[in-house]
Structures are given as structure tokens and as C-alpha cells.
Scaffold this motif. Structure first.
Motif, PDB file in Angstrom:
ATOM      1  N   GLY A   1      33.029  31.118  41.107  1.00 57.66           N
ATOM      2  CA  GLY A   1      31.877  30.490  40.469  1.00 57.66           C
ATOM      3  C   GLY A   1      30.581  30.688  41.226  1.00 57.66           C
ATOM      4  N   VAL A   2      29.913  29.578  41.551  1.00 61.35           N
ATOM      5  CA  VAL A   2      28.609  29.651  42.215  1.00 61.35           C
ATOM      6  C   VAL A   2      28.712  30.200  43.634  1.00 61.35           C
ATOM      7  N   LEU A   3      29.925  30.300  44.184  1.00 65.74           N
ATOM      8  CA  LEU A   3      30.117  30.838  45.533  1.00 65.74           C
ATOM      9  C   LEU A   3      30.446  32.324  45.512  1.00 65.74           C
ATOM     10  N   SER A   4      30.353  32.946  44.358  1.00 61.11           N
ATOM     11  CA  SER A   4      30.701  34.355  44.218  1.00 61.11           C
ATOM     12  C   SER A   4      29.742  35.257  44.996  1.00 61.11           C
ATOM     13  N   THR A   5      30.208  36.454  45.298  1.00 55.92           N
ATOM     14  CA  THR A   5      29.359  37.466  45.927  1.00 55.92           C
ATOM     15  C   THR A   5      28.413  38.053  44.885  1.00 55.92           C
TER      16      THR A   5
END
Length: 317
Positions: free
Chosen positions: A192-196
Motif C-alpha cells: 500500500g502506502v509503504l510501496s516502493t
């Protein structure tokens, strides 16, 4: 068949402009300008003094109006945010107490973000189909109360506002019938929002194709076509998101996006709240399909076809 006997929403009274909220969040003038002119946000409801319980109960009470609490066998809380820093473990217990539903089987559904409300409705309906009593009902309450800056301002593209919704679900009862439900989760994007950056780009490239596939699956299961759908009712992250996700201008013209400047993004509650707006503004035609549709962060795609009737505020044209 699952039916939605009542669908209600609730927004706190306090209205703030995007400029006021941006100042509270410490955004720059350039970021504020982007949210208004590029992402299409004008104002929103936001009341920091109210907790999630106080915001969930009013919509739930309206959905329960005229229904005996004893008939409600299941209480389902659908929310996008998860983690101890966002939600007290006693939230649902307190909601049940205030609604007189301590006897109900109560549990929460999460992890699908903006698409979670439809899964909650489907789960509630499945549970009711196992009940022997046809008068049994399930109440789905939907909403979030972001407590951290990261949850209030998502990826610098969504300013999260306050708003909740509730639906009373029956099995072959009165109300809006659910004709189909299609969902798909692409687990490779679960960060999610922590994706690369590379994963973000891959998700953006896949989004229009997968959304189109899930929407087509939903209408085929419902026995209709996309052309038959009068409204597509999505969540309200921002205007640009839907321009990218639905590149077909004619199709996107039937996506209800009017609440983006009015209420901004209310996470899991958007879909049902947007349906309520269409009903209250008498913009629904009876006996014509409506598709609830969402893409949740982490790449859950969901589409649910419902058919409103005149008894639920629709108007003949």
C-alpha cells in the motif's frame, strides 16, 4: 437475495475549507493550491472533539429506525484504518452498548481500505442466509477517525475528513436488492502506502485494467451490462485518481464524484455515503442498476450491483 433495508450516513456539523484544514496539517501554500485546483477539494466536515463512536452512532440509529434491536443478530464494523494507534479495541463494544445491541454477534472487518464496506455487506448477507429466522437482520456500520498525520493526509493526495455510514441488511427482505458482488485483491501490492516507487508505478498501470475486469464481472453476474448502469458510486479520494483509473470519459461521466468538493475523502464510508447523497437528491431512477465500486489501497477491487426502488427515495424520470 441480500437486500439493503436502510442505508444512512452522518457528517459532523463543523465544515472547514481545504485551506483551513491544510493549515491545521501544516501544508504549504503550493500543496494547498494543488488540493483545491488539481484534486478538486473545496471543503469537508471535520470535528476533532468527536470520537469514532460518537460519529458512528447517529447513522446507525437512523438505519435502525423502526427495527426492533432484538431482530439484529449481527453487528459488523467496517473500517479502513487498523492498528492500536488508530482504533480502540473497545470501539465496537461501546457502539453495541449505545445501540442496545449487546446481544448481537459483533465483529470488525478491515484490511481492504476503501473497498471494505462492500465486503462487510456481503459477509452480513451470508450470515443472514444461515439464519432460520427470516426476520433476522444485520447492521453494518462504517467509518474511521484518523488520529495520526499519516492517516489524515494520505500520500499527499487525499485529505481525510469525518463521515460515517450504516446499512441494515436483510435476507430477502424489503429494500434495495443486491444483484451481484465481485472482488479481487492483488496481493503483490499489499504494501500500500509503504510501496516502493516501482510498485506504485506498476499498481497505477494495472489499476484501469483490473477495475474494468471486476466491473464487467459484476454486471455479468447481475444479468446486465455496463451501459445499463445509471450511476457508478465510488469512494472520493480525489478527481485525478478517477481520471487515471477510468480513462473512458463517457463511462467516467456516470461516476458520482460530486461529493469530492463537498466532503473530501471519508475512507471506508465514502461509497455508502455517496449513495445516500444520490438518494437524498432524488437522482436515482427506480429499477435501474447502480454499481457501488471501489479500489482499496493495497489493491482490492470491489463492485456490487444494487437496484434501488421508489420506496428508497428514487424518482422516476
Amino acid at each position: 437475495m441480500i437486500t439493503l433495508e436502510a442505508i444512512e450516513s452522518h457528517f459532523p456539523a463543523r465544515t472547514v475549507s481545504v485551506e483551513d484544514r491544510a493549515a491545521e496539517l501544516g501544508l504549504t501554500a503550493e500543496q494547498t493550491h494543488m488540493f483545491r485546483r488539481h484534486f478538486g477539494i473545496d471543503r469537508m466536515r471535520y470535528e476533532p472533539s468527536l470520537g469514532i463512536v460518537e460519529q458512528l452512532v447517529p447513522a446507525a440509529e437512523r438505519a435502525l429506525a423502526g427495527t426492533s434491536p432484538a431482530a439484529v443478530r449481527h453487528l459488523v464494523f467496517a473500517h479502513a484504518l487498523h492498528g492500536a494507534d488508530q482504533l480502540s479495541p473497545d470501539t465496537l463494544r461501546e457502539v453495541a452498548r449505545r445501540l442496545g445491541l449487546e446481544h448481537a454477534n459483533a465483529f470488525a472487518v478491515t484490511q481492504q481500505n476503501c473497498a471494505v464496506s462492500m465486503s462487510a455487506l456481503d459477509i452480513a448477507g451470508t450470515l443472514l442466509q444461515a439464519e432460520e429466522d427470516p426476520s433476522a437482520r444485520a447492521l453494518v456500520v462504517v467509518g474511521d477517525k484518523p488520529l495520526t498525520q499519516e492517516a489524515q493526509l494520505i500520500m499527499n493526495t487525499c485529505v481525510v475528513a469525518d463521515g460515517t455510514a450504516a446499512a441494515l441488511v436483510a435476507n430477502d427482505g424489503p429494500g434495495v436488492p443486491v444483484r451481484s458482488f465481485a472482488t479481487r485483491t492483488l496481493g503483490q501490492f499489499s504494501d500500500g502506502v509503504l510501496s516502493t516507487p516501482e510498485t506504485f508505478r506498476a499498481a497505477a498501470e494495472a489499476r484501469p485494467r483490473v477495475l474494468a475486469e471486476v466491473m464487467e464481472e459484476a454486471v455479468q453476474s447481475a444479468g446486465c451490462t455496463l451501459d445499463d448502469v445509471q450511476w457508478f458510486v465510488p469512494p472520493s479520494p480525489n478527481l485525478v485518481f478517477w481520471q487515471d483509473a477510468v480513462p473512458d470519459d463517457e463511462l467516467r461521466a456516470r461516476f458520482f464524484l460530486d461529493n469530492i468538493p463537498r466532503y473530501s475523502h471519508c475512507l471506508a464510508a465514502d461509497v455508502l455515503a455517496n449513495y445516500v447523497t444520490l438518494r437524498e437528491e432524488k437522482r436515482l431512477e427506480p429499477d435501474r442498476p447502480v454499481m457501488l465500486v471501489a479500489i482499496g489501497v493495497g489493491m482490492t477491487f470491489s463492485a456490487m450491483v444494487v437496484v434501488p426502488g421508489t420506496e428508497h427515495g428514487a424518482v422516476a424520470r
